[in-house]
Write a protein that holds these residues in place. Sequence first.
Motif, short mmCIF file in Angstrom:
data_model
loop_
_atom_site.label_atom_id
_atom_site.label_comp_id
_atom_site.label_asym_id
_atom_site.label_seq_id
_atom_site.Cartn_x
_atom_site.Cartn_y
_atom_site.Cartn_z
N GLN A 1 -11.48 -1.61 -11.84
CA GLN A 1 -12.52 -2.62 -12.42
C GLN A 1 -12.36 -2.34 -14.36
O GLN A 1 -12.74 -3.45 -14.36
CB GLN A 1 -13.90 -1.45 -11.66
N ASP B 1 0.55 -9.44 -6.31
CA ASP B 1 -0.62 -8.38 -5.09
C ASP B 1 -0.59 -7.26 -5.08
O ASP B 1 -1.96 -7.10 -4.68
CB ASP B 1 0.29 -9.37 -3.56
N SER C 1 0.32 -1.41 -0.45
CA SER C 1 0.08 -0.34 0.11
C SER C 1 0.72 1.49 0.14
O SER C 1 0.25 2.33 0.21
CB SER C 1 -1.08 -0.46 1.34
N ARG D 1 -7.45 -2.35 -6.11
CA ARG D 1 -8.85 -3.01 -5.78
C ARG D 1 -9.67 -1.92 -4.54
O ARG D 1 -10.47 -1.77 -5.13
CB ARG D 1 -8.51 -4.32 -5.15
N ASN D 2 -8.90 -1.67 -3.37
CA ASN D 2 -8.75 -0.87 -2.36
C ASN D 2 -8.38 0.51 -2.91
O ASN D 2 -9.31 1.09 -2.76
CB ASN D 2 -8.54 -1.24 -0.90
N SER D 3 -7.39 0.44 -3.68
CA SER D 3 -6.84 2.19 -3.36
C SER D 3 -7.64 2.66 -4.60
O SER D 3 -7.88 3.87 -4.40
CB SER D 3 -5.34 2.27 -3.78
N HIS D 4 -7.12 2.51 -6.01
CA HIS D 4 -8.12 2.50 -6.92
C HIS D 4 -9.23 1.43 -7.33
O HIS D 4 -8.82 0.67 -8.59
CB HIS D 4 -6.72 3.18 -7.87
N PRO D 5 -10.02 1.76 -7.00
CA PRO D 5 -10.94 0.14 -7.21
C PRO D 5 -11.65 1.17 -9.04
O PRO D 5 -11.56 -0.09 -9.54
CB PRO D 5 -12.18 0.90 -6.40
N GLN E 1 2.22 1.38 -5.39
CA GLN E 1 0.33 2.15 -6.07
C GLN E 1 0.95 2.65 -7.35
O GLN E 1 0.98 2.60 -8.46
CB GLN E 1 -0.25 2.87 -5.01
N GLN F 1 -3.34 -6.68 -7.42
CA GLN F 1 -4.57 -6.97 -6.63
C GLN F 1 -4.91 -6.14 -5.10
O GLN F 1 -5.57 -5.56 -5.41
CB GLN F 1 -5.19 -8.18 -5.95
N ALA F 2 -3.51 -5.24 -5.01
CA ALA F 2 -4.56 -4.22 -4.24
C ALA F 2 -4.99 -2.90 -4.50
O ALA F 2 -5.20 -2.20 -3.62
CB ALA F 2 -2.74 -3.84 -3.59
#
Length: 434
Positions: free
Chosen positions: A258, A244, A213, A250-254, A218, A247-248
Amino acid sequence: MPAPTTTLLIEGTFEELVEELATYIDNLKKAHGDEDSNIQAECTALLAENKKDDVLKKLVTGSATLNEAPEKEFIAAYNLLVHLTRQSPNLNMFLPRVCQNLSAPVRSSPANGAGLALSILSTVFNTLQPDNDNRYHVFLAILSVVRRSANFETLRPQLKHLDQWLAAWDMDEEDQRKLYLAIVEVATVAGEEEHAYQYLVRALRTIPSDELSTPESQQLSLRALKSALTHPTHFDFQDLTALDTIQALRNSHPIYFQLLEIFTADLLDDFNDFKDEHDGWIEEQELDADALNRKMRLLTLASIAASTGQTRSLPYAHIAKALQIPSSDVEMWVIDVIRAGLVEGKLSQLTQTFLIHRSTYRVFGENQWREVASRLDMWRNSLVGVLQVIQMEKASFIQMKDAENKEIEAKLNGATSGRAGGFSRLRKEEPELE
């Protein structure tokens, strides 16, 4: 003011070579306006006290001026400096500064400076033992010079040895990441986007789980994702989704995540829904909308080709609807998807269908395994049918051969009986001898 024209040879004692190089550096500095340079005298005083490492510090510190040396003397001067520093057991103390100087522009030869610097750095690299981690710093300097010259072809043949070198140097993940990112920059400057992407993914793999994170993680993840999305020949995104660091997002830059999911497995309709949902977002992120639309159409065509099942054909009308294009453009898009290596097949203008020989799954999940199982069952049933036909033909052949053998045997028996009877009659008709 003209530069000195001293000729340097690597021969003589340590003291003699130090005096020669120190004098050369002093003359070079004075030739470029530094009249106060007195490295030779300082080195002489230190040699009298047997402080060899301090002497080398003076020489290495003053060696930045060697980048002003005439082209014909540049290699000789640096070779002498490298030779002297290698006499010290503390090579690690001096080599980074030498590499730093060689990474800087060679002001006396703007046209050939990169080649001259690479020649010296290559010599240094090759004279070090394969497991000497100083090679790592030399290689970073080589990358810096190659980046400045944008001559990626010089580097390309060496990259095949990189894994072997890293294993020998026993670098930690942070140092590996630094090296990978340096290669990324070199490849980017040279326009080698595919190489840049490959080494960017390698760099992401070196990020530990407790740093997923961080801003650096990022930033690198987004850079890799943008590169994959916009690269014209990159269609497989599973190398990214397996990371990984990605995949991180997904929360920081949804929204980015997407978009990645859409390009991984979805169709053009889903992409259009995404654009409607996030109107103007693609332009705000400075992504190439035309490139994304084109890639999404190719991926959509690959997906519907893979989902044809046993028919292995696609009507032009189906393709036009899925890609949201006029029917007259279908053949052009099919040719493009074949060129991209996603599908193999043949166009039939007569039947207005695309006959599929091979298709590529974008993802391989439960549905794809079911389709494979279905095809295996079909092939097994076909093989069972073929085996039954073969067995029937074999039995028929055996029966036919048996019948032929019996017929031949019967004819032979009849012929034998006929010959035996005739011989008896002949014997009876023979006259007796008296």
